[in-house]
Design a protein around this motif. Structure first.
Motif, PDB file in Angstrom:
ATOM      1  N   ALA A 166      32.913  40.030  44.636  1.00 17.79           N
ATOM      2  CA  ALA A 166      34.246  40.515  44.582  1.00 17.79           C
ATOM      3  C   ALA A 166      35.234  39.344  44.923  1.00 17.79           C
ATOM      4  O   ALA A 166      36.175  39.118  44.435  1.00 17.79           O
ATOM      5  N   THR A 167      35.028  38.655  46.013  1.00 16.38           N
ATOM      6  CA  THR A 167      35.899  37.657  46.316  1.00 16.38           C
ATOM      7  C   THR A 167      36.130  36.557  45.385  1.00 16.38           C
ATOM      8  O   THR A 167      37.285  36.281  44.945  1.00 16.38           O
ATOM      9  N   ILE A 168      35.084  36.171  44.843  1.00 17.58           N
ATOM     10  CA  ILE A 168      35.216  35.192  43.584  1.00 17.58           C
ATOM     11  C   ILE A 168      35.913  35.608  42.575  1.00 17.58           C
ATOM     12  O   ILE A 168      36.510  34.976  41.968  1.00 17.58           O
ATOM     13  N   ASN A 169      35.465  36.977  42.238  1.00 14.81           N
ATOM     14  CA  ASN A 169      35.973  37.612  40.719  1.00 14.81           C
ATOM     15  C   ASN A 169      37.461  37.718  40.985  1.00 14.81           C
ATOM     16  O   ASN A 169      38.235  37.463  40.202  1.00 14.81           O
ATOM     17  N   ILE A 170      38.008  38.069  42.289  1.00 14.23           N
ATOM     18  CA  ILE A 170      39.326  38.201  42.393  1.00 14.23           C
ATOM     19  C   ILE A 170      40.056  36.946  42.195  1.00 14.23           C
ATOM     20  O   ILE A 170      41.220  36.889  41.906  1.00 14.23           O
ATOM     21  N   MET A 171      39.458  35.914  43.060  1.00 10.86           N
ATOM     22  CA  MET A 171      40.098  34.583  43.078  1.00 10.86           C
ATOM     23  C   MET A 171      40.264  34.132  41.536  1.00 10.86           C
ATOM     24  O   MET A 171      41.432  33.712  41.059  1.00 10.86           O
ATOM     25  N   LEU A 172      39.232  34.359  40.508  1.00 11.75           N
ATOM     26  CA  LEU A 172      39.479  33.906  39.056  1.00 11.75           C
ATOM     27  C   LEU A 172      40.376  34.581  38.319  1.00 11.75           C
ATOM     28  O   LEU A 172      41.087  34.319  37.788  1.00 11.75           O
ATOM     29  N   ALA A 173      40.564  36.037  38.663  1.00 12.64           N
ATOM     30  CA  ALA A 173      41.329  36.727  38.054  1.00 12.64           C
ATOM     31  C   ALA A 173      43.014  36.439  38.557  1.00 12.64           C
ATOM     32  O   ALA A 173      43.791  36.490  37.623  1.00 12.64           O
ATOM     33  N   ALA A 174      42.913  36.205  39.923  1.00 10.87           N
ATOM     34  CA  ALA A 174      44.444  36.123  40.445  1.00 10.87           C
ATOM     35  C   ALA A 174      44.909  34.620  40.189  1.00 10.87           C
ATOM     36  O   ALA A 174      46.274  34.538  40.481  1.00 10.87           O
ATOM     37  N   VAL A 175      44.222  33.770  39.639  1.00  7.86           N
ATOM     38  CA  VAL A 175      44.446  32.364  39.880  1.00  7.86           C
ATOM     39  C   VAL A 175      45.818  31.940  39.067  1.00  7.86           C
ATOM     40  O   VAL A 175      46.660  31.246  39.418  1.00  7.86           O
ATOM     41  N   LYS A 176      45.844  32.816  38.052  1.00  5.95           N
ATOM     42  CA  LYS A 176      46.843  32.709  37.072  1.00  5.95           C
ATOM     43  C   LYS A 176      48.056  33.673  36.850  1.00  5.95           C
ATOM     44  O   LYS A 176      48.892  33.835  36.144  1.00  5.95           O
ATOM     45  N   ALA A 177      47.629  34.752  37.858  1.00  6.73           N
ATOM     46  CA  ALA A 177      48.474  36.050  37.996  1.00  6.73           C
ATOM     47  C   ALA A 177      50.160  35.604  38.357  1.00  6.73           C
ATOM     48  O   ALA A 177      49.985  34.500  39.185  1.00  6.73           O
ATOM     49  N   LYS A 178      50.925  36.391  38.118  1.00  3.03           N
ATOM     50  CA  LYS A 178      52.229  36.183  38.528  1.00  3.03           C
ATOM     51  C   LYS A 178      52.589  36.537  40.165  1.00  3.03           C
ATOM     52  O   LYS A 178      52.026  37.555  40.451  1.00  3.03           O
ATOM     53  N   GLY A 179      52.918  35.529  40.951  1.00  5.42           N
ATOM     54  CA  GLY A 179      52.904  35.965  42.495  1.00  5.42           C
ATOM     55  C   GLY A 179      51.869  35.572  43.357  1.00  5.42           C
ATOM     56  O   GLY A 179      50.991  34.970  42.852  1.00  5.42           O
ATOM     57  N   THR A 180      51.868  36.023  44.537  1.00  3.79           N
ATOM     58  CA  THR A 180      50.934  35.558  45.508  1.00  3.79           C
ATOM     59  C   THR A 180      49.664  36.771  45.725  1.00  3.79           C
ATOM     60  O   THR A 180      50.275  37.957  46.114  1.00  3.79           O
ATOM     61  N   THR A 181      48.620  36.636  45.641  1.00  4.26           N
ATOM     62  CA  THR A 181      47.454  37.558  46.161  1.00  4.26           C
ATOM     63  C   THR A 181      46.986  37.082  47.484  1.00  4.26           C
ATOM     64  O   THR A 181      46.756  36.009  47.773  1.00  4.26           O
ATOM     65  N   VAL A 182      46.647  38.089  48.302  1.00  7.65           N
ATOM     66  CA  VAL A 182      46.172  37.845  49.319  1.00  7.65           C
ATOM     67  C   VAL A 182      44.784  38.893  49.642  1.00  7.65           C
ATOM     68  O   VAL A 182      44.880  39.862  49.378  1.00  7.65           O
ATOM     69  N   ILE A 183      43.463  38.228  49.613  1.00  6.45           N
ATOM     70  CA  ILE A 183      42.340  38.896  49.924  1.00  6.45           C
ATOM     71  C   ILE A 183      41.954  39.013  51.203  1.00  6.45           C
ATOM     72  O   ILE A 183      41.766  37.974  51.930  1.00  6.45           O
ATOM     73  N   ASP A 184      42.020  40.244  51.772  1.00  4.15           N
ATOM     74  CA  ASP A 184      41.790  40.329  53.208  1.00  4.15           C
ATOM     75  C   ASP A 184      40.432  40.870  53.379  1.00  4.15           C
ATOM     76  O   ASP A 184      39.679  41.679  52.701  1.00  4.15           O
ATOM     77  N   SER A 212      38.631  34.915  56.468  1.00  2.00           N
ATOM     78  CA  SER A 212      38.457  36.238  56.066  1.00  2.00           C
ATOM     79  C   SER A 212      39.800  36.324  55.167  1.00  2.00           C
ATOM     80  O   SER A 212      39.985  37.542  54.777  1.00  2.00           O
ATOM     81  N   GLU A 213      40.645  35.490  55.272  1.00  4.10           N
ATOM     82  CA  GLU A 213      41.974  35.688  54.428  1.00  4.10           C
ATOM     83  C   GLU A 213      42.169  34.653  53.588  1.00  4.10           C
ATOM     84  O   GLU A 213      42.568  33.420  53.819  1.00  4.10           O
ATOM     85  N   VAL A 214      42.137  34.852  52.170  1.00  4.56           N
ATOM     86  CA  VAL A 214      42.324  34.161  51.197  1.00  4.56           C
ATOM     87  C   VAL A 214      43.459  34.023  50.415  1.00  4.56           C
ATOM     88  O   VAL A 214      43.892  35.508  50.037  1.00  4.56           O
ATOM     89  N   LYS A 215      44.482  33.107  50.585  1.00  4.71           N
ATOM     90  CA  LYS A 215      45.804  33.603  49.627  1.00  4.71           C
ATOM     91  C   LYS A 215      45.644  32.722  48.420  1.00  4.71           C
ATOM     92  O   LYS A 215      45.414  31.393  48.362  1.00  4.71           O
ATOM     93  N   ILE A 216      46.097  33.250  47.621  1.00  2.00           N
ATOM     94  CA  ILE A 216      46.084  32.466  46.164  1.00  2.00           C
ATOM     95  C   ILE A 216      47.576  32.605  45.368  1.00  2.00           C
ATOM     96  O   ILE A 216      48.114  33.893  45.354  1.00  2.00           O
ATOM     97  N   VAL A 217      48.179  31.469  45.208  1.00  2.00           N
ATOM     98  CA  VAL A 217      49.630  31.543  44.631  1.00  2.00           C
ATOM     99  C   VAL A 217      49.497  31.272  43.182  1.00  2.00           C
ATOM    100  O   VAL A 217      48.798  30.167  42.789  1.00  2.00           O
ATOM    101  N   GLY A 218      49.639  32.202  42.434  1.00  4.20           N
ATOM    102  CA  GLY A 218      49.576  32.010  40.922  1.00  4.20           C
ATOM    103  C   GLY A 218      50.237  30.629  40.375  1.00  4.20           C
ATOM    104  O   GLY A 218      51.007  30.445  40.538  1.00  4.20           O
ATOM    105  N   VAL A 219      49.593  30.066  39.197  1.00  6.13           N
ATOM    106  CA  VAL A 219      50.009  29.109  38.546  1.00  6.13           C
ATOM    107  C   VAL A 219      50.119  29.495  37.122  1.00  6.13           C
ATOM    108  O   VAL A 219      49.269  30.333  36.638  1.00  6.13           O
ATOM    109  N   SER A 220      50.952  28.647  36.372  1.00  2.00           N
ATOM    110  CA  SER A 220      50.778  29.072  34.886  1.00  2.00           C
ATOM    111  C   SER A 220      49.954  28.257  33.949  1.00  2.00           C
ATOM    112  O   SER A 220      49.253  28.576  32.798  1.00  2.00           O
ATOM    113  N   GLN A 221      49.368  27.144  34.516  1.00  4.57           N
ATOM    114  CA  GLN A 221      48.353  26.216  33.833  1.00  4.57           C
ATOM    115  C   GLN A 221      47.233  25.884  34.625  1.00  4.57           C
ATOM    116  O   GLN A 221      47.572  25.358  35.716  1.00  4.57           O
TER     117      GLN A 221
END
Ligand code: EPU
Length: 418
Positions: A166-184, A212-221
């Motif tokens: 789940a951690t990896i899959n959420i990183m993959l989905a969030a990497v280009k999302a708008k805004g910041t994702t935090v997985i706790d 245990s806290e991964v932060k993903i700031v989305g990028v466009s490319q």
């Protein structure tokens, strides 16, 4: 039918070189499709059937995949977002990383429930919860998941369990999302760090991987990159356990010792002789083993993937050892076969009690899953006489050149067609 035939009792010495990590590679290959421009080169990818199947899926999706021994070059330019055939998706667990990667790239994915070892129920509810938090809707038709998002946006996601997938899959989905994702309560396994480094090399902005806290700031490319897979800590641990049983100055080379510290500290506690270097260890079997109590835990605890081979070691201990499995409900399928070989192991719920020492004798046994197979290879190497292991496809899914690697250090092991 292909089987492994092993004659036990041989002392092993020399060097076993550890391959790239299966559980990193199987996420990196799907993740490569996130590159919008340029090729992705991944080196140190083990040549095992799991990585072959993922390459087949990429090719099916239209990517140009070139493989030269342990390097794989992926040109994702011509990829199409097609439904992956159920037969391919069910051949391994890691096909689920195409969910996160295709969702992250196209905002839509249609995928079947993945396959993989039968070691428990293995639901993917936490992956789906993560996708929903990022703005996706999920429709489930039978075994098929249709995940759709008009736009993916950053979110705060708490995982009830620190799931690797789940951690990896959420990183993959969030990497280009708008805004910041935090997985706790993210998983902290070294494979997570390896995938995050890969995505950052592609242009992603991920921090905190390995905590245990991964932060993903989305990028466009994202762009292609060159990346090296970390050494396989489970393969390293398996051969170290084998060395603890039959090793005479057996060198396990190309490892990251910190990744297997939970194992090496248990081995030292049992009386196994270890010399630990910067990227290798040398293991010698002792004349006596002290009994142990071991519980599997998420990283940096004792890895569940080594629990099955470790049980074999406990059959050599003087007295009663206990092995507790806390990650999967059904990861003791090797035990009836170890008992058939002469072990005295009782299972009660999630705890296996091993009474030792008991000599093992070669017989016919079945690899019911990947690490059960590794446990049976380990048992066969210490058993009197010949062991025949059936259903070896499970073993070949995860251990690169296992026959050659063990033969080179003195084992008597053959893959035979019967
Ligand atoms: N879980 C859920 N819901 C989820 C996800 C997981 O309940 O949505 C539960 C699982 O059922 C399981 C536990 O959480 O009981 C751990 O699952 P996790 O997601 O951490 O594992 P995974 O991603 O399915 C990976 C490895 C496994 C390894 C585990 C734990 C891959 C392809 N698989 O599985 O490797 O055991 O992490 O470290 O990376 C193996 O190599 O033999 C193997 C099984």
């Amino acid at each position: 039918m292909k089987v492994l035939q092993i004659t036990g009792g041989k002392e092993l010495s020399g060097t076993i070189r550890i391959s790239g990590a299966k559980n990193s590679s199987v996420a990196l290959i799907p993740a490569a499709i996130l590159a919008d421009v340029d090729d992705v080169t991944i080196c140190n990818v083990p040549e095992i059937t799991d990585t072959d199947v993922l390459s087949d899926i990429l090719t099916y999706l239209g990517a140009d995949v070139r493989r030269a021994s342990e390097s794989i070059v992926i040109s994702p330019g011509s990829i199409q977002n097609r439904e992956i055939p159920e037969e391919l998706a069910k051949r391994l667990r890691a096909s689920y990383y195409f969910m996160g990667a295709l969702l992250g790239k196209y905002g839509h994915v249609e995928m079947y429930f993945p396959g993989g070892c039968s070691i428990g129920q293995r639901p993917i509810n936490l992956h789906l919860k993560g996708f929903e938090s990022l703005g996706a809707t999920i429709e489930i038709i039978g075994d098929k998941y249709i995940v759709d998002a008009k736009e993916l946006h950053g979110a705060n996601i708490y995982l009830d369990f620190a799931s690797v997938g789940a951690t990896i899959n959420i990183m993959l989905a969030a990497v280009k999302a708008k805004g910041t994702t935090v997985i706790d309560n993210a998983a902290k396994e070294p494979e997570i760090v390896n995938i995050a480094t890969f995505l950052n090399n592609m242009g992603a902005k991920i921090t905190g991987a390995g905590t245990s806290e991964v932060k993903i700031v989305g990028v466009s490319q994202l762009k292609g990159c060159f990346h090296e897979v970390i050494p396989d800590r489970i393969e390293a641990g398996t051969y170290t356990i084998i060395g603890a049983l039959v090793g005479h100055y057996l060198k396990i080379d190309n490892i990251i010792p910190e990744h297997i510290e939970a194992l090496t500290s248990k081995l030292l506690e049992m009386g196994v002789e270890l010399e630990i270097g910067s990227d290798y260890l040398i293991v010698n079997r002792p004349s006596k083993y002290r009994p142990v109590n071991m519980t599997t835990l998420v990283f940096p605890g004792f890895p569940t993937d080594l629990q099955q081979p470790f049980t074999v070691l406990a059959t050599r201990c003087d007295g009663k050892s206990t092995i507790e499995e806390t990650i999967y409900e059904n990861r003791f399928m090797h035990i009836p076969y170890l008992n058939k070989m002469g072990a005295k192991i009782e299972v009660s719920g999630s705890v296996a009690t091993v009474y030792g020492p008991t000599p093992l004798t070669g017989t016919e046994v079945e690899a019911t899953d990947l690490r059960a197979g590794a446990a049976l290879v380990t048992a066969a190497l210490i058993a009197d006489g010949k062991t025949t292991i059936t259903n070896i496809n499970h073993i070949l899914r995860g251990y690169e050149n296992i026959v050659e690697k063990l033969t080179d250090v003195g084992a008597k092991i053959e893959e035979v067609e019967i």
